[in-house]
Every structure is written in C-alpha cells, then in structure tokens.
Design a protein around this motif. Structure first.
Motif, PDB file in Angstrom:
ATOM      1  N   LEU A   4       0.848  -1.187   0.000  1.00 47.54           N
ATOM      2  CA  LEU A   4       0.000   0.000   0.000  1.00 47.54           C
ATOM      3  C   LEU A   4       0.880   1.231   0.000  1.00 47.54           C
ATOM      4  N   VAL A   5       0.340   2.347  -0.469  1.00 52.62           N
ATOM      5  CA  VAL A   5       1.123   3.569  -0.616  1.00 52.62           C
ATOM      6  C   VAL A   5       0.448   4.752   0.052  1.00 52.62           C
ATOM      7  N   VAL A   6       1.238   5.776   0.336  1.00 49.59           N
ATOM      8  CA  VAL A   6       0.731   7.061   0.825  1.00 49.59           C
ATOM      9  C   VAL A   6       1.003   8.094  -0.253  1.00 49.59           C
ATOM     10  N   GLN A   7      -0.049   8.741  -0.738  1.00 47.32           N
ATOM     11  CA  GLN A   7       0.131   9.828  -1.684  1.00 47.32           C
ATOM     12  C   GLN A   7       0.229  11.124  -0.906  1.00 47.32           C
ATOM     13  N   LYS A   8       1.035  12.050  -1.399  1.00 52.41           N
ATOM     14  CA  LYS A   8       1.246  13.313  -0.705  1.00 52.41           C
ATOM     15  C   LYS A   8      -0.038  14.105  -0.518  1.00 52.41           C
ATOM     16  N   VAL A  32      -1.802  -2.864 -14.972  1.00 52.50           N
ATOM     17  CA  VAL A  32      -1.462  -3.114 -13.570  1.00 52.50           C
ATOM     18  C   VAL A  32       0.044  -3.304 -13.439  1.00 52.50           C
ATOM     19  N   ARG A  33       0.622  -4.154 -14.297  1.00 58.19           N
ATOM     20  CA  ARG A  33       2.070  -4.402 -14.236  1.00 58.19           C
ATOM     21  C   ARG A  33       2.861  -3.106 -14.435  1.00 58.19           C
ATOM     22  N   ARG A  34       2.468  -2.308 -15.414  1.00 52.44           N
ATOM     23  CA  ARG A  34       3.176  -1.061 -15.711  1.00 52.44           C
ATOM     24  C   ARG A  34       3.044  -0.055 -14.572  1.00 52.44           C
ATOM     25  N   GLU A  35       1.816   0.180 -14.117  1.00 53.22           N
ATOM     26  CA  GLU A  35       1.574   1.181 -13.071  1.00 53.22           C
ATOM     27  C   GLU A  35       2.261   0.804 -11.758  1.00 53.22           C
ATOM     28  N   VAL A  36       2.175  -0.470 -11.363  1.00 50.78           N
ATOM     29  CA  VAL A  36       2.814  -0.897 -10.120  1.00 50.78           C
ATOM     30  C   VAL A  36       4.323  -0.691 -10.208  1.00 50.78           C
ATOM     31  N   PHE A  37       4.915  -1.072 -11.347  1.00 49.42           N
ATOM     32  CA  PHE A  37       6.358  -0.894 -11.483  1.00 49.42           C
ATOM     33  C   PHE A  37       6.731   0.586 -11.529  1.00 49.42           C
ATOM     34  N   GLU A  38       5.979   1.390 -12.289  1.00 49.43           N
ATOM     35  CA  GLU A  38       6.291   2.816 -12.405  1.00 49.43           C
ATOM     36  C   GLU A  38       6.228   3.519 -11.058  1.00 49.43           C
ATOM     37  N   GLU A  39       5.266   3.152 -10.213  1.00 47.84           N
ATOM     38  CA  GLU A  39       5.074   3.855  -8.950  1.00 47.84           C
ATOM     39  C   GLU A  39       5.897   3.288  -7.800  1.00 47.84           C
ATOM     40  N   SER A  40       6.141   1.964  -7.818  1.00 51.03           N
ATOM     41  CA  SER A  40       6.771   1.347  -6.645  1.00 51.03           C
ATOM     42  C   SER A  40       8.031   0.542  -6.929  1.00 51.03           C
ATOM     43  N   GLY A  41       8.328   0.289  -8.201  1.00 48.94           N
ATOM     44  CA  GLY A  41       9.486  -0.521  -8.533  1.00 48.94           C
ATOM     45  C   GLY A  41       9.258  -2.012  -8.348  1.00 48.94           C
ATOM     46  N   ILE A  42       8.043  -2.424  -7.993  1.00 54.36           N
ATOM     47  CA  ILE A  42       7.734  -3.836  -7.792  1.00 54.36           C
ATOM     48  C   ILE A  42       7.351  -4.459  -9.130  1.00 54.36           C
ATOM     49  N   SER A  43       8.017  -5.566  -9.483  1.00 56.32           N
ATOM     50  CA  SER A  43       7.664  -6.309 -10.696  1.00 56.32           C
ATOM     51  C   SER A  43       6.497  -7.235 -10.380  1.00 56.32           C
ATOM     52  N   ILE A  78      10.930  -2.209  -2.661  1.00 53.28           N
ATOM     53  CA  ILE A  78      10.132  -1.055  -3.072  1.00 53.28           C
ATOM     54  C   ILE A  78      11.066   0.099  -3.386  1.00 53.28           C
ATOM     55  N   ILE A  79      10.894   0.658  -4.577  1.00 56.69           N
ATOM     56  CA  ILE A  79      11.665   1.822  -5.013  1.00 56.69           C
ATOM     57  C   ILE A  79      10.653   2.859  -5.485  1.00 56.69           C
ATOM     58  N   LEU A  80      10.515   3.951  -4.754  1.00 61.24           N
ATOM     59  CA  LEU A  80       9.527   4.961  -5.117  1.00 61.24           C
ATOM     60  C   LEU A  80      10.004   5.744  -6.340  1.00 61.24           C
ATOM     61  N   HIS A  81       9.335   5.514  -7.466  1.00 65.89           N
ATOM     62  CA  HIS A  81       9.659   6.205  -8.710  1.00 65.89           C
ATOM     63  C   HIS A  81       8.797   7.438  -8.894  1.00 65.89           C
ATOM     64  N   ASP A  82       7.638   7.435  -8.263  1.00 66.22           N
ATOM     65  CA  ASP A  82       6.619   8.450  -8.501  1.00 66.22           C
ATOM     66  C   ASP A  82       6.737   9.552  -7.452  1.00 66.22           C
ATOM     67  N   LYS A  83       6.892  10.790  -7.881  1.00 66.88           N
ATOM     68  CA  LYS A  83       7.030  11.912  -6.957  1.00 66.88           C
ATOM     69  C   LYS A  83       5.737  12.202  -6.183  1.00 66.88           C
ATOM     70  N   GLU A  84       4.616  11.611  -6.624  1.00 67.18           N
ATOM     71  CA  GLU A  84       3.351  11.794  -5.922  1.00 67.18           C
ATOM     72  C   GLU A  84       3.288  10.955  -4.644  1.00 67.18           C
ATOM     73  N   LEU A  85       4.137   9.923  -4.547  1.00 65.92           N
ATOM     74  CA  LEU A  85       4.084   9.019  -3.408  1.00 65.92           C
ATOM     75  C   LEU A  85       5.038   9.452  -2.313  1.00 65.92           C
TER      76      LEU A  85
END
Length: 101
Positions: A4-8, A32-43, A78-85
C-alpha cells in the motif's frame, strides 16, 4: 501480503492501493504491471481482475471504470519512482484488517 502507498495529497498515515490508468494499447493486466512498477518498482507477474465499479466523476464528465485487481509480486524491494508518493510498504493481511477496526 499487500503493498500500500501514501500519496502526498492524502492525510499523513493514510495508505491506499496503487492505481493508474489503462493506456489505449494495453490490457488491464498489462496496465497493472506497468503502473505498479512505475510507482513502486515492484515487478508483477500474474494479475487477476476481482471487481469493477463505474466512476461517474471522470474527466470531462465521462464515466470511468475502476478495475480492482490482485497481482502476484515477483519482487519485494520497493523503489519509489513516482514523486506523488510519500511512502510505500508491505502489510500483512492481519495489519490491513486491523486498520479497519
């Protein structure tokens, strides 16, 4: 186990599921695969669609379709790629259930 994530834009400590939009050339599962990886780095490997819900407050007054999915993680780092998170972490089923009580 759930990621789960926290958005700013949310109040501090409020976690939610990852979300995003399906591009015009991809399946919901690929999105789903793309968005999860883009936002969290999880494959993510296997994706199952669990439920859908119309979302009538879409862009330009359109109705969007929210699609709820379960996805099997192929990595756990987990690698946060998204600046919104602000944060992302893994929670056990018990931890998620406790948050609802």
């Amino acid at each position: 186990v759930f990621s789960l994530v926290v958005q700013k834009k949310f109040r501090p400590g409020m976690y939610t599921c990852l979300s995003g939009f399906v591009e015009s050339v991809e399946s919901a599962e690929d999105a789903v695969r793309r968005e999860v990886f883009e936002e969290s780095g999880i494959s993510v490997g296997a994706v199952s669609i669990v439920a859908t819900q119309p979302w009538p407050t879409g862009r330009a007054g359109a109705c969007e379709l929210m699609i709820g999915c379960f996805a099997q993680a192929e990595s756990t780092d987990i690698i946060l790629h998204d600046k919104e998170l602000e944060d992302a972490r893994w929670f056990s089923r018990d931890q998620v259930q406790a948050a609802y009580q």
